[in-house]
Design a protein around this motif. Structure first.
Motif, PDB file in Angstrom:
ATOM      1  N   LEU A  98      -5.885   3.316  -0.346  1.00  0.00           N
ATOM      2  CA  LEU A  98      -4.668   2.812  -0.954  1.00  0.00           C
ATOM      3  C   LEU A  98      -4.479   1.328  -0.640  1.00  0.00           C
ATOM      4  CD1 LEU A  98      -2.127   3.863  -2.554  1.00  0.00           C
ATOM      5  CD2 LEU A  98      -0.952   3.647  -0.362  1.00  0.00           C
ATOM      6  N   ARG A  99      -4.785   0.930   0.574  1.00  0.00           N
ATOM      7  CA  ARG A  99      -4.678  -0.492   0.926  1.00  0.00           C
ATOM      8  C   ARG A  99      -5.661  -1.328   0.102  1.00  0.00           C
ATOM      9  NH1 ARG A  99      -1.511  -1.719   5.200  1.00  0.00           N
ATOM     10  NH2 ARG A  99      -0.898  -0.038   6.623  1.00  0.00           N
ATOM     11  N   ALA A 100      -6.806  -0.761  -0.214  1.00  0.00           N
ATOM     12  CA  ALA A 100      -7.762  -1.474  -1.064  1.00  0.00           C
ATOM     13  C   ALA A 100      -7.165  -1.710  -2.448  1.00  0.00           C
ATOM     14  CB  ALA A 100      -9.063  -0.688  -1.164  1.00  0.00           C
ATOM     15  N   PHE A 101      -6.482  -0.711  -2.982  1.00  0.00           N
ATOM     16  CA  PHE A 101      -5.826  -0.885  -4.282  1.00  0.00           C
ATOM     17  C   PHE A 101      -4.688  -1.892  -4.175  1.00  0.00           C
ATOM     18  CE2 PHE A 101      -2.315   0.294  -7.130  1.00  0.00           C
ATOM     19  CZ  PHE A 101      -2.913  -0.001  -8.342  1.00  0.00           C
ATOM     20  N   PHE A 102      -3.941  -1.838  -3.097  1.00  0.00           N
ATOM     21  CA  PHE A 102      -2.832  -2.779  -2.897  1.00  0.00           C
ATOM     22  C   PHE A 102      -3.339  -4.216  -2.883  1.00  0.00           C
ATOM     23  CE2 PHE A 102      -0.455  -5.235   0.362  1.00  0.00           C
ATOM     24  CZ  PHE A 102       0.731  -5.397  -0.336  1.00  0.00           C
ATOM     25  N   ALA A 103      -4.467  -4.440  -2.211  1.00  0.00           N
ATOM     26  CA  ALA A 103      -5.046  -5.778  -2.170  1.00  0.00           C
ATOM     27  C   ALA A 103      -5.517  -6.219  -3.552  1.00  0.00           C
ATOM     28  CB  ALA A 103      -6.202  -5.816  -1.169  1.00  0.00           C
ATOM     29  N   HIS A 104      -6.038  -5.283  -4.331  1.00  0.00           N
ATOM     30  CA  HIS A 104      -6.524  -5.614  -5.671  1.00  0.00           C
ATOM     31  C   HIS A 104      -5.361  -5.891  -6.623  1.00  0.00           C
ATOM     32  CE1 HIS A 104      -8.104  -4.890  -9.746  1.00  0.00           C
ATOM     33  NE2 HIS A 104      -9.261  -5.311  -9.269  1.00  0.00           N
ATOM     34  N   ALA A 105      -4.310  -5.078  -6.550  1.00  0.00           N
ATOM     35  CA  ALA A 105      -3.174  -5.233  -7.466  1.00  0.00           C
ATOM     36  C   ALA A 105      -2.353  -6.473  -7.140  1.00  0.00           C
ATOM     37  CB  ALA A 105      -2.296  -3.985  -7.431  1.00  0.00           C
ATOM     38  N   GLY A 106      -2.252  -6.804  -5.850  1.00  0.00           N
ATOM     39  CA  GLY A 106      -1.490  -7.987  -5.456  1.00  0.00           C
ATOM     40  C   GLY A 106       0.005  -7.836  -5.623  1.00  0.00           C
ATOM     41  N   THR A 107       0.487  -6.614  -5.689  1.00  0.00           N
ATOM     42  CA  THR A 107       1.909  -6.369  -5.841  1.00  0.00           C
ATOM     43  C   THR A 107       2.264  -5.067  -5.133  1.00  0.00           C
ATOM     44  OG1 THR A 107       3.701  -6.214  -7.453  1.00  0.00           O
ATOM     45  CG2 THR A 107       1.637  -5.117  -8.013  1.00  0.00           C
ATOM     46  N   TYR A 108       3.554  -4.745  -5.061  1.00  0.00           N
ATOM     47  CA  TYR A 108       4.008  -3.594  -4.283  1.00  0.00           C
ATOM     48  C   TYR A 108       4.194  -2.354  -5.156  1.00  0.00           C
ATOM     49  CZ  TYR A 108       4.640  -6.739  -0.365  1.00  0.00           C
ATOM     50  OH  TYR A 108       4.402  -7.626   0.655  1.00  0.00           O
ATOM     51  N   PRO A 109       4.252  -1.167  -4.540  1.00  0.00           N
ATOM     52  CA  PRO A 109       4.256   0.088  -5.305  1.00  0.00           C
ATOM     53  C   PRO A 109       5.340   0.190  -6.366  1.00  0.00           C
ATOM     54  CG  PRO A 109       3.840   0.540  -3.001  1.00  0.00           C
ATOM     55  CD  PRO A 109       4.171  -0.917  -3.086  1.00  0.00           C
ATOM     56  N   TRP A 110       6.516  -0.358  -6.130  1.00  0.00           N
ATOM     57  CA  TRP A 110       7.588  -0.251  -7.112  1.00  0.00           C
ATOM     58  C   TRP A 110       7.363  -1.176  -8.316  1.00  0.00           C
ATOM     59  CZ3 TRP A 110       7.959  -1.364  -1.972  1.00  0.00           C
ATOM     60  CH2 TRP A 110       8.097  -2.709  -1.606  1.00  0.00           C
TER      61      TRP A 110
END
Length: 309
Positions: free
Chosen positions: A58-70
């Motif tokens: 999940l942290r890998a996706f967070f780094a790729h997206a560059g934004t927060y879950p909401w």
């Protein structure tokens, strides 16, 4: 009479104080979400290793997206999945594991039961939603997802591999260096794993007490059956147990040689004091032994004529 069972594990109120301003709200809320998701998974009896692996993905996706879950959208997931397939060229099973982790997290933070939608709406004016759907995720339709280029060893290749493992024992011993006993152990481990069809962790956790007699195979003596106690577990369940019968005589010979002749020379750790090994305790990885190597080459029996394998 209705008895209140309290908030569910992972509820926002258990990780954030209601109404308390945060110094770094986006970062702190995201970390609280991860903590809550971890507790929710542990409450389902999932292994700690599983929760940590999912958190890493999940942290890998967070780094790729560059934004927060909401602020996540299905487009963010599509871009990431496309990158995994086209750039990193991950296997089908790896892709599904990334998608499962992201789907699980989104299902958790978007569920009103855990109060994260209301918490995010109050703090950021928006709320998280599910971004992994049937139309942008892979489906598990067959048991074997390995790539076609991977195949099992032929009998000749298997014999060559076992011979090479035995040769390493001779090479280390003849060089006069320590380490022949760990090399011999590895050679035995390869043969045992093949003989009983053991997975990596099943072979790693095998103990001498797991080996016993088989009343239907008296010709194998004390090495006719292996009790696997750490089989692959299903979600939320303990390791699955099974028993595997010995089918080749050479397997029993390999086990007997290791258990009776070589394992007793393996260094044993000294008694622990306050949870720490005593000074000067032996280590299995050091390769040191309690005596000199045997005069004869410590080479266990090999399959040789495993034409039925």
């Amino acid at each position: 009479m209705v008895v209140s069972q309290g908030p569910a594990p992972g509820t926002a109120g258990l990780h954030l104080v209601d109404g308390l301003p945060l110094l770094r709200p986006e970062e702190q809320v995201f970390e609280a979400m991860l903590d809550g998701w971890r507790n929710q998974q542990l409450a389902r009896n999932l292994a700690l290793s599983t929760t940590e692996k999912r958190a890493g993905r999940l942290r890998a996706f967070f780094a790729h997206a560059g934004t927060y879950p909401w602020e996540w959208l299905p487009q963010h997931a599509d871009e990431w999945f496309g990158d995994l397939r086209s750039v990193r060229r991950v296997a089908h099973s790896t892709m599904r594991s990334y998608q499962d982790a992201l789907r699980s997290f989104c299902a958790y933070v978007s569920d009103p039961v855990y109060d994260w939608p209301a918490e995010c709406e109050q703090r950021f004016g928006t709320h998280p939603v599910q971004i992994v759907h049937e139309w942008n995720s892979a489906v598990h339709v067959q048991d074997n997802e390995s790539r076609p280029g991977k195949r099992a060893f032929t009998i000749d290749e298997l014999q060559e591999f076992f011979d090479y493992a035995d040769e390493q024992v001779t090479r280390v011993r003849d060089s006069g260096r320590k380490g022949w006993l760990p090399a011999f152990r590895d050679a035995v481990l390869f043969k045992v794993a093949y003989s009983y069809g053991l997975r990596r962790n099943e072979a790693r956790m095998l103990d001498v007490t797991d080996i016993g007699r088989n009343p239907h195979g008296p010709e194998f003596g004390d090495y006719g059956l292996v009790h696997v106690r750490y089989g692959k577990a299903k979600k939320g369940s303990p390791p699955k147990r099974r028993s595997v019968a010995t089918v080749w005589t050479w397997t029993a010979d390999v086990l007997q040689e290791w258990v009776t002749e070589f394992r007793p020379t393996w260094p044993r750790p000294a008694p622990r004091r306050c949870g720490r090994p005593s000074a000067g305790s032996g280590s299995g990885s050091s390769g040191s032994t309690r005596g000199s190597p045997p005069t004869a080459t410590p080479s266990a029996s090999t399959p040789g004529s495993t034409s039925t394998g």
